[in-house]
Design an enzyme around this catalytic site. Structure first.
Site, PDB file in Angstrom:
ATOM      1  CG  ASN A  52       5.705 -13.209  13.267  1.00 34.84           C
ATOM      2  OD1 ASN A  52       5.071 -12.075  12.204  1.00 34.84           O
ATOM      3  ND2 ASN A  52       3.652 -12.626  14.398  1.00 34.84           N
ATOM      4  NE  ARG A  53       5.420  -6.183  15.634  1.00 29.86           N
ATOM      5  CZ  ARG A  53       5.087  -6.156  16.322  1.00 29.86           C
ATOM      6  NH1 ARG A  53       4.063  -5.431  17.786  1.00 29.86           N
ATOM      7  NH2 ARG A  53       3.364  -6.358  15.267  1.00 29.86           N
ATOM      8  CE  LYS A  57      -4.156  -3.971   3.460  1.00 28.28           C
ATOM      9  NZ  LYS A  57      -4.474  -4.803   1.994  1.00 28.28           N
ATOM     10  CB  SER A  69       0.917  -9.337  -8.033  1.00 26.10           C
ATOM     11  OG  SER A  69      -0.407  -9.374  -8.437  1.00 26.10           O
ATOM     12  N   GLY A  70       0.143 -11.658  -6.129  1.00 24.16           N
ATOM     13  CA  GLY A  70      -1.253 -12.817  -6.376  1.00 24.16           C
ATOM     14  C   GLY A  70      -2.233 -12.923  -4.947  1.00 24.16           C
ATOM     15  CG  HIS A 117       1.550  32.720 -19.853  1.00 22.80           C
ATOM     16  ND1 HIS A 117       2.698  32.056 -18.988  1.00 22.80           N
ATOM     17  CD2 HIS A 117       0.651  32.708 -18.837  1.00 22.80           C
ATOM     18  CE1 HIS A 117       2.067  32.746 -16.967  1.00 22.80           C
ATOM     19  NE2 HIS A 117       0.386  32.647 -17.518  1.00 22.80           N
ATOM     20  N   GLY A 121       3.344 -13.208   4.358  1.00 22.10           N
ATOM     21  CA  GLY A 121       4.687 -13.927   4.883  1.00 22.10           C
ATOM     22  C   GLY A 121       4.616 -15.409   5.052  1.00 22.10           C
ATOM     23  CG  ASN A 127      -0.392  -3.250  -6.882  1.00 19.62           C
ATOM     24  OD1 ASN A 127      -0.745  -4.096  -7.096  1.00 19.62           O
ATOM     25  ND2 ASN A 127      -1.398  -3.042  -5.511  1.00 19.62           N
ATOM     26  CB  ALA A 150       3.928  -0.436   2.775  1.00 20.65           C
ATOM     27  CB  VAL A 208       6.716  -5.866   8.176  1.00 20.40           C
ATOM     28  CG1 VAL A 208       8.044  -6.808   8.659  1.00 20.40           C
ATOM     29  CG2 VAL A 208       7.764  -4.792   7.032  1.00 20.40           C
ATOM     30  CD  GLU A 214      -4.894  -5.330  -7.905  1.00 19.35           C
ATOM     31  OE1 GLU A 214      -3.611  -6.130  -7.952  1.00 19.35           O
ATOM     32  OE2 GLU A 214      -5.489  -4.844  -6.632  1.00 19.35           O
TER      33      GLU A 214
HETATM   34  C1  6PG Z   1      -1.638  -7.977  -5.311  1.00 21.06           C
HETATM   35  C2  6PG Z   1      -2.921  -7.164  -5.003  1.00 21.06           C
HETATM   36  C3  6PG Z   1      -2.355  -6.278  -3.473  1.00 21.06           C
HETATM   37  C4  6PG Z   1      -2.785  -5.676  -3.221  1.00 21.06           C
HETATM   38  C5  6PG Z   1      -4.406  -6.097  -2.662  1.00 21.06           C
HETATM   39  C6  6PG Z   1      -5.512  -4.521  -1.973  1.00 21.06           C
HETATM   40  O1  6PG Z   1      -1.409  -7.531  -6.469  1.00 21.06           O
HETATM   41  O2  6PG Z   1      -1.353  -9.469  -5.490  1.00 21.06           O
HETATM   42  O3  6PG Z   1      -2.389  -5.744  -5.846  1.00 21.06           O
HETATM   43  O4  6PG Z   1      -1.021  -6.948  -3.831  1.00 21.06           O
HETATM   44  O5  6PG Z   1      -2.272  -4.598  -2.132  1.00 21.06           O
HETATM   45  O6  6PG Z   1      -4.918  -6.664  -3.165  1.00 21.06           O
HETATM   46  O7  6PG Z   1      -5.013  -3.643  -2.457  1.00 21.06           O
HETATM   47  P1  6PG Z   1      -6.068  -2.519  -1.667  1.00 21.06           P
HETATM   48  O8  6PG Z   1      -6.323  -2.596  -0.569  1.00 21.06           O
HETATM   49  O9  6PG Z   1      -5.607  -1.155  -2.014  1.00 21.06           O
HETATM   50  O10 6PG Z   1      -7.213  -2.366  -3.128  1.00 21.06           O
END
Ligand code: 6PG
Length: 466
Positions: free
Chosen positions: A33-34, A260, A128-129, A449, A15, A186, A78, A76, A189
């Site tokens: 932020n909280r 994650k 992403s990134g 079947h 963020g 992902n 997910a 925040v 990835e």
């Molecule tokens: C991105 C990554 C990112 C990802 C974290 C951790 O595109 O920037 O995919 O979003 O959530 O790198 O992912 P894991 O903890 O699942 O490896």
């Protein structure tokens, strides 16, 4: 300061980086932020960009600081925190104010939130990134109503990564389409990372290469067809030294992968869609297995390790590179095929060539191959990527290397689940007459079947005599 053009809630790593990126692109932004101390620290450390940032202490202050109709980005964690934040924020907003969830949401949650929002603007965008991408240009995959996307597209295009001047920010479709595409990103990835890790394992244990040579090998590959962010950072990771012990960094990192959940979501969804993504599944399973350290140690005590060391000259690093080229094409093929299936199943018109384009810069799976993938998908989005002439030729040139690597790994007890499932997928995908006739026979034998006959007729039964 006049009212901010946009707001952002959640000044965690991503963020904060995104807020600075927005300010850096000349937009005035209000943040909240909280924990107020974090907001204050963020503002204090923003340097010259602080002029573009309004730090607020309450949600109401945040809302009041933004020009109408408002747009507020949520960054925040997910899950429930997003719902809680929306519940707290909505009553303070006008009906035409927009909430943008830019976290890694499960797309089913985004679908639900979009429906709950009704006519009130809501976008779910996959970003992403990592931290660097968020700060200097991420890849952005948007979902929600097109008109709502258009309202903020000038900001998202400005902050996104650029590939040869083209912004890597694209509207993917309604509701959770953006978060769905991010989930598949992902998944790819995970598979790409796993295949690289498997090849690293062969270099380390099979070829007894030290970390410096492994680092050089990855760096060399980054000048060829494998050129990609993940290969680049793998070289850097392999080449790094632990400041505490002076050992190669990889020697001190525990071999249990975190996650994650986005890869797992992709695999679960693939099963619902009956989309074959075995390399991605293997990568998620490999992460799960990596966490079972005690069981693996007990297994090693019980069975002993296989003689990992490969016979001299049986595999070269060139063969490993070629195996990885084939594996990578197969990972992406599976990901794009899953996207195509979801597009039909969910009634989205997911723009496959644009998805390849939006991944060309900023995101974790950015790679030189994506440009050609975008071209291949633009020629024919319905054709599986591995059948496009460019990639079919690359597979023809390299699948023998993948086979040799998988075979040698199997003979020497080196686990290569993603590479081998990629190879099995390839072999299945070029076998016109497979073996499911036996499964159909079995199903008919024990459950009546029925099966189709090659010479015509559906719902047929065999002479099983039971
Ligand atoms: C991105 C990554 C990112 C990802 C974290 C951790 O595109 O920037 O995919 O979003 O959530 O790198 O992912 P894991 O903890 O699942 O490896």
């Amino acid at each position: 300061m006049s009212k901010a053009e946009i707001g952002l809630i959640g000044l965690g790593t991503m963020g904060a980086a995104l807020a600075l990126n927005i300010a850096d692109n000349g937009f005035d932004i209000a943040v909240w932020n909280r924990t107020t101390a974090r907001t204050q620290d963020f503002h204090k450390n923003a340097g010259d960009l602080a002029d573009h940032i309004t730090a607020t202490e309450t949600l109401q202050d945040l809302v009041d600081a933004i020009a109408k109709p408002r747009a507020i980005i949520l960054m925040v964690p997910a899950g429930q925190p997003v719902d809680d934040q929306i519940d707290a924020l909505r009553p303070l907003l006008d009906d035409d104010d927009m909430i943008i969830d830019a976290g890694n949401a499960n797309f089913h949650d985004t679908n639900r939130r979009a429906r709950d929002a009704g006519d009130k603007p809501f976008l779910g965008i996959g970003v992403s990134g990592g931290e660097e991408g968020a700060r200097f240009g991420p890849s952005i995959m948007g979902g929600g109503k097109r008109a709502h996307w258009d309202r903020v597209a000038h900001i998202l295009n400005a902050i996104a990564a650029k590939h040869e001047g083209e912004a890597c920010a694209t509207w993917m479709g309604e509701e959770g389409a953006g978060h769905f595409v991010k989930a598949v990103h992902n998944g790819i990835e995970y598979a790409d990372m796993q295949m690289i890790a498997e090849v690293y394992g062969i270099m380390r244990d099979g070829l007894a290469m030290d970390d410096a040579s492994i680092a050089d090998t990855f760096s060399g590959w980054d000048n060829g067809p494998l050129k990609s962010y993940l290969i680049e950072i793998s070289g850097k990771v392999a080449g790094a030294t632990d400041p505490k012990t002076g050992k190669p960094m990889l020697e001190v990192i525990v071999d249990a992968a975190g996650q994650k959940g986005t890869g797992r979501w992709t695999v679960i969804e693939a099963q619902h869609l009956a989309a074959p993504i075995p390399a991605i599944e293997a990568a998620v399973v490999a992460r799960n297995l990596s966490s079972q350290r005690d069981a693996r140690a007990a297994g090693e005590d019980l069975f002993g390790t296989a003689p990992h060391r490969l016979p001299h000259d049986i595999l070269s690093t060139d063969t490993l590179e070629r195996a990885l080229i084939a594996g990578k094409i197969l990972c992406y093929t599976q990901g794009f095929d899953m996207i195509a299936k979801a597009s039909n199943a969910f009634g989205w018109a997911l723009p496959l060539p644009d998805i390849a384009k939006v991944w060309r810069a900023g995101c974790i799976i950015r790679s030189a191959m994506l440009d050609d993938m975008a071209t291949a998908l633009a020629e024919d989005a319905d054709r599986t990527l591995m059948f496009a002439p460019k990639f079919a030729n690359m597979l023809k040139a390299n699948h023998d290397a993948l086979r040799r690597v998988v075979a040698q790994a199997a003979l020497h007890g080196l686990a290569v689940p993603a590479l081998s499932s990629g190879l099995a997928y390839f072999d299945a995908m070029r076998t016109a007459r497979g073996t499911a006739n036996m499964i159909q026979g079995q199903r008919d034998f024990f459950g009546a079947h029925g099966f189709d006959r090659v010479d015509g007729g559906t719902g047929q039964h065999g002479p099983w005599g039971n």
